[in-house]
Design an enzyme around this catalytic site. Structure first.
Site, PDB file in Angstrom:
ATOM      1  N   HIS A 125      -1.227   4.901  -8.159  1.00 14.80           N
ATOM      2  CA  HIS A 125      -0.890   3.978  -7.064  1.00 14.80           C
ATOM      3  C   HIS A 125      -0.189   4.722  -5.933  1.00 14.80           C
ATOM      4  CE1 HIS A 125       0.797  -0.033  -5.613  1.00 14.80           C
ATOM      5  NE2 HIS A 125       1.584   0.847  -5.002  1.00 14.80           N
ATOM      6  N   GLU A 126       0.828   5.522  -6.282  1.00 12.35           N
ATOM      7  CA  GLU A 126       1.592   6.262  -5.263  1.00 12.35           C
ATOM      8  C   GLU A 126       0.762   7.366  -4.627  1.00 12.35           C
ATOM      9  OE1 GLU A 126       4.404   5.257  -4.142  1.00 12.35           O
ATOM     10  OE2 GLU A 126       4.566   3.667  -5.639  1.00 12.35           O
ATOM     11  N   ASP A 164       4.909  -2.856  -0.827  1.00  9.21           N
ATOM     12  CA  ASP A 164       3.875  -2.501   0.141  1.00  9.21           C
ATOM     13  C   ASP A 164       3.576  -3.645   1.097  1.00  9.21           C
ATOM     14  OD1 ASP A 164       3.636   0.003  -1.101  1.00  9.21           O
ATOM     15  OD2 ASP A 164       2.269  -0.815  -2.597  1.00  9.21           O
ATOM     16  N   HIS A 202      -1.246   6.046  -1.700  1.00  4.10           N
ATOM     17  CA  HIS A 202      -0.462   6.022  -0.456  1.00  4.10           C
ATOM     18  C   HIS A 202      -0.412   7.414   0.170  1.00  4.10           C
ATOM     19  CE1 HIS A 202       0.944   1.970  -1.015  1.00  4.10           C
ATOM     20  NE2 HIS A 202       1.651   2.249  -2.088  1.00  4.10           N
TER      21      HIS A 202
END
Length: 383
Positions: A67-68, A165, A71
């Site tokens: 997930h990170e 987010d 980004h």
């Protein structure tokens, strides 16, 4: 981030694990193991439920890392800069030290994480079906459960509240209307509201829906509140400092120690000049910075033998025309009390944390004076 251990580097981005993750690991392993045992049946699991719980925790935090990374990869592709990724007890944090330009790219960067979690969650749940048909019912149940956790992670992060987010998307949508500082303050206010709601539900529960006394929800409330306040403060500092140059705030002081000076001599100079650090020069050029902390780490009997160059920390080349905001970021990342300012390789001054704080205070006073008694007028400068 203090208290974090570096475990790997991916695409040049340091990956760290915060000690809080290690603290919560046994609890989450027990909780996930209990869920599997009650949902699937302990007698049907091949192995102890706690072992399954540990495996699920490891897979969940790998999912958080993906997930990170979503980004971070988007930010890098659009000209941003990523300092590191840190895994915490309630998720992960990507420290993006330079955002991609434009509110649109910031919104898309924020959406990249939840979208990745949702896609991963759906794939895991779909992938659990053939596992069940192949006779691995316990693995299928665990994979489906992990998929559900990823879907929850994606949806939870879409809440329009900092530091999630969705809060970044909200800020991006409001920036063109309110400006970056006020948009951040609005998103942070919404984030604090959600934090209060999470805290109340965690303490008192919801009748018929959620039991009272949920420690995980209370921890999430604390982290969300702190994250919202921190984000708002950081953007305000950026707004105040981004328009200032280092030359406007630095102290034109060229006091330094030689690379071959002993740590004992450095200690005496630090005490005499009441300084927390001194630049180290060699052949007239700055080669590092020696701090009081570095001096203290050298045992007193050895300070006469150890040279300043051996304990000096490397420093970036900070020129008088550099942005004061960039200087503050460098100090924070390197945990330094000051930075030497150089021009054409020669020391021309120093910039301390106190100089930056004074600059922010003066800038804020100027903007408040410009706004007048009714607080109307521009309150931010855009980098």
């Amino acid at each position: 981030m203090r208290g974090a251990i570096r475990i790997a580097t991916l695409r040049g981005i340091p990956i760290r694990v915060h000690y809080s993750f290690l603290l919560v690991l046994p609890f989450l392993a027990w909780l996930f193991g209990l869920t599997l045992a009650s949902g699937f049946g302990a007698e049907r699991l091949r192995g102890h439920p706690l072992v399954w719980g540990v495996g699920l925790v490891a897979c969940l935090f790998l999912s958080v890392l993906v997930h990170e990374l979503a980004h971070s990869v988007y930010a890098l592709r659009k000209g941003g800069q990523v300092s590191d990724i840190t895994l915490l007890m309630i998720g992960g944090v990507s420290r993006i030290t330079r955002m991609p330009e434009g509110a649109r790219h910031e919104a898309l960067m924020a959406l990249a994480g939840p979208a990745t979690s949702l896609v991963l969650g759906v794939l895991l749940m779909v992938g659990s079906v053939p596992l069940a048909r192949a006779g691995a019912a316990d693995v299928s149940f665990a994979v489906a459960y992990l998929g559900g956790l990823n879907v929850f992670l994606g949806l939870f992060n879409l809440l329009p509240a900092f530091p999630m987010d969705g809060g970044r998307v909200l800020r991006a949508l409001l920036t063109g209307w309110l400006g970056r500082v006020r948009a951040t303050q609005t998103a942070a206010f919404v984030g604090k509201g959600f934090a209060l709601l999470f805290g109340l539900v965690g303490l008192f529960g919801l009748p018929g829906l959620w039991p009272a006394g949920n420690p995980i929800l209370i921890l999430i409330a604390v982290f969300v509140f702190m994250g919202a306040a921190g984000e708002s403060r950081e953007v305000l500092m950026q707004s105040l400092l981004s328009g200032l140059r280092v030359r406007e705030l630095m102290t034109p002081r060229t006091s330094a120690v030689g690379a071959e000076d002993s740590v004992e001599e450095v200690d005496a100079r630090l005490r005499a000049e009441r300084r927390r650090a001194l630049p180290v020069v060699e052949d007239g050029r700055v080669v590092g910075l020696v701090t009081r902390m570095a001096v203290r780490r050298v045992p007193e009997p050895r300070r006469a033998q150890v040279r300043a160059r051996e304990v000096a920390q490397p420093v970036p080349e900070l020129t008088p025309e550099a942005s004061a905001w960039d200087a503050l970021r460098e100090m924070g990342q390197r945990q330094l009390p000051q930075l030497p300012v150089v021009q054409e390789g020669l020391l021309v001054g120093t910039l301390t944390q106190e100089d930056l704080v004074r600059g922010m205070q003066l800038r804020e006073l100027e903007e408040n004076r410009r706004d007048g008694p009714w607080g109307v007028g521009p309150r931010e400068s855009h980098p």
